[in-house]
Design an enzyme around this catalytic site. Sequence first.
Site, mmCIF file in Angstrom:
data_model
loop_
_atom_site.group_PDB
_atom_site.id
_atom_site.type_symbol
_atom_site.label_atom_id
_atom_site.label_comp_id
_atom_site.label_asym_id
_atom_site.label_seq_id
_atom_site.Cartn_x
_atom_site.Cartn_y
_atom_site.Cartn_z
ATOM 1 N N MET A 155 0.751 -1.252 -0.059
ATOM 2 C CA MET A 155 -0.088 -0.017 0.045
ATOM 3 C C MET A 155 0.890 1.175 -0.148
ATOM 4 O O MET A 155 0.622 2.197 -0.588
ATOM 5 C CB MET A 155 -0.960 0.114 1.305
ATOM 6 C CG MET A 155 -2.001 -1.049 1.085
ATOM 7 S SD MET A 155 -3.080 -0.924 2.503
ATOM 8 C CE MET A 155 -4.167 0.258 1.925
ATOM 9 N N ARG A 181 16.728 1.286 11.322
ATOM 10 C CA ARG A 181 16.313 2.521 11.953
ATOM 11 C C ARG A 181 17.284 2.994 12.607
ATOM 12 O O ARG A 181 17.558 4.296 13.108
ATOM 13 C CB ARG A 181 14.903 2.611 12.411
ATOM 14 C CG ARG A 181 13.695 2.774 11.258
ATOM 15 C CD ARG A 181 12.742 2.914 12.028
ATOM 16 N NE ARG A 181 11.496 2.896 11.166
ATOM 17 C CZ ARG A 181 10.379 2.153 11.411
ATOM 18 N NH1 ARG A 181 10.063 1.504 12.657
ATOM 19 N NH2 ARG A 181 9.136 1.901 10.490
ATOM 20 N N CYS A 238 5.144 4.923 11.621
ATOM 21 C CA CYS A 238 4.247 5.828 11.556
ATOM 22 C C CYS A 238 3.726 6.605 12.401
ATOM 23 O O CYS A 238 3.425 7.743 12.585
ATOM 24 C CB CYS A 238 3.106 4.989 10.719
ATOM 25 S SG CYS A 238 2.497 3.431 11.382
ATOM 26 N N GLN A 276 -4.690 2.587 16.190
ATOM 27 C CA GLN A 276 -4.198 2.458 14.689
ATOM 28 C C GLN A 276 -4.924 1.904 13.818
ATOM 29 O O GLN A 276 -5.593 0.597 13.811
ATOM 30 C CB GLN A 276 -2.908 1.713 14.908
ATOM 31 C CG GLN A 276 -1.878 2.760 16.070
ATOM 32 C CD GLN A 276 -0.565 2.298 16.122
ATOM 33 O OE1 GLN A 276 -0.058 2.271 17.308
ATOM 34 N NE2 GLN A 276 0.189 1.802 15.044
ATOM 35 N N SER A 306 -4.252 -0.321 7.635
ATOM 36 C CA SER A 306 -3.560 -0.081 6.664
ATOM 37 C C SER A 306 -2.128 -0.381 7.326
ATOM 38 O O SER A 306 -1.066 -0.860 6.650
ATOM 39 C CB SER A 306 -3.658 1.144 6.072
ATOM 40 O OG SER A 306 -3.286 2.195 6.981
ATOM 41 N N GLU A 327 5.711 -1.802 19.147
ATOM 42 C CA GLU A 327 5.298 -0.696 18.678
ATOM 43 C C GLU A 327 5.285 0.433 19.807
ATOM 44 O O GLU A 327 5.634 1.802 19.451
ATOM 45 C CB GLU A 327 3.735 -0.924 18.146
ATOM 46 C CG GLU A 327 3.136 0.234 17.471
ATOM 47 C CD GLU A 327 3.403 0.567 16.162
ATOM 48 O OE1 GLU A 327 4.298 -0.276 15.663
ATOM 49 O OE2 GLU A 327 3.017 1.449 15.492
ATOM 50 N N ARG A 375 -4.809 -1.575 17.746
ATOM 51 C CA ARG A 375 -5.593 -1.372 16.612
ATOM 52 C C ARG A 375 -7.059 -1.546 16.396
ATOM 53 O O ARG A 375 -7.620 -2.123 17.387
ATOM 54 C CB ARG A 375 -5.157 -2.936 15.794
ATOM 55 C CG ARG A 375 -5.454 -3.041 14.470
ATOM 56 C CD ARG A 375 -4.402 -2.417 13.353
ATOM 57 N NE ARG A 375 -3.141 -3.108 13.520
ATOM 58 C CZ ARG A 375 -2.157 -2.173 13.351
ATOM 59 N NH1 ARG A 375 -1.983 -0.831 12.748
ATOM 60 N NH2 ARG A 375 -0.753 -2.916 13.298
#
Length: 356
Positions: free
Chosen positions: A1, A90, A123, A150, A153, A226, A252
């Site tokens: 995506m 990262r 994100c 969240q 996607s 996360e 989520r």
Amino acid sequence: MVGSVLLERMRAEGDFEGLEVGFFSTSNAGGASPSEGADGLLLDAFELGRLRECDVILTCQGGTYTSGIFETLRSSGWRGYWIDPASTLRLRADSTLVLDPINGEQIRQRLDSGCRTFVGANCTVSLLLMAIGGLFRSGLVEWVSTMTYQAVSGAGARKLTELARQMQCMTLPCEDLAGRTSTEVEQSVTRAQRSASLPREEIGAPLACNVLPWIDSAMDGGQTREEWKAAVEATKILDADPPVKIDGTCARVDAMRCHSQALCIRLARDVPLAEATELVRGGNPWVRLVENSEEATLRQLTPAAVSGSLEVAVGRIRKLNLGPAYLGAFTVGDQLLWGAAEPLRRMLVILREHIG
Ligand code: HSE
């Protein structure tokens, strides 16, 4: 995506002009490439020779691909620029996280000093900093507790499709709502959620009409990965010493592509509400302040309202009753735009300016 949103954004901004582009695929080499591709065909993403010809590789293939190819490429002597949203690279000392409205100066300094690996941040972290970067910049933030909502996607395309299938299962039994009591509707949806026939191979649980307060793997101390990323990655983006303090619970929800976050911000002192609000507003041009009213909140501060927009909505700003130094806020941002594709395409623009 992320790849298709990136392509869409690059086309919209004319980013392909003046570039010689090859499109690589891990699964469909030889297939038709997007029209901007010099060869017209998709190249093999595992063919080192072709990859080594690139000045810049921008990949949205994910961590498995990055882990498999990056070191091999570098150790083969490739000194091009690598731009990537996966978490793999990262935290390396030789990588820079990219979120230029927040750390544009750091990015340019790192380019000057020879950095060649640029990575999009998580994100939720990017969207948090886009929302309250102005407060962080003021030096007034002692800590932030963020409770996230969240979108699917962020978990990937297959899970998004499965969520839509789950939604169908929820509504089908009560498609004809006429004459049904609210209790019958609720029981019908709950039965569908608990039914063994509900598709859940991807998500692992019902997400439609539900909340899943666990994202990514377990870390020490009860956090999920996360949740752990928030402080670690924000510290790197902000180049903060001592590290910033951010923690909370990530969940989520069945939104499509916008991540929302409810914030409790501990300020260093009793900052007047109007001053704190101005600091948020001045953070960057994409902050969209939403008045703390029911009408404005329901119209502008929801995933349905923000989806597809580059604006990061920040509202519900108020002093919390916990004490004069506690600020509450709620923010919503598009996970596929500022949360993923936008920092990458902007990094490419910065890089082109740098190379000249
Ligand atoms: N880890 C994020 C999520 C994806 O699961 O929503 C964006 O980095």
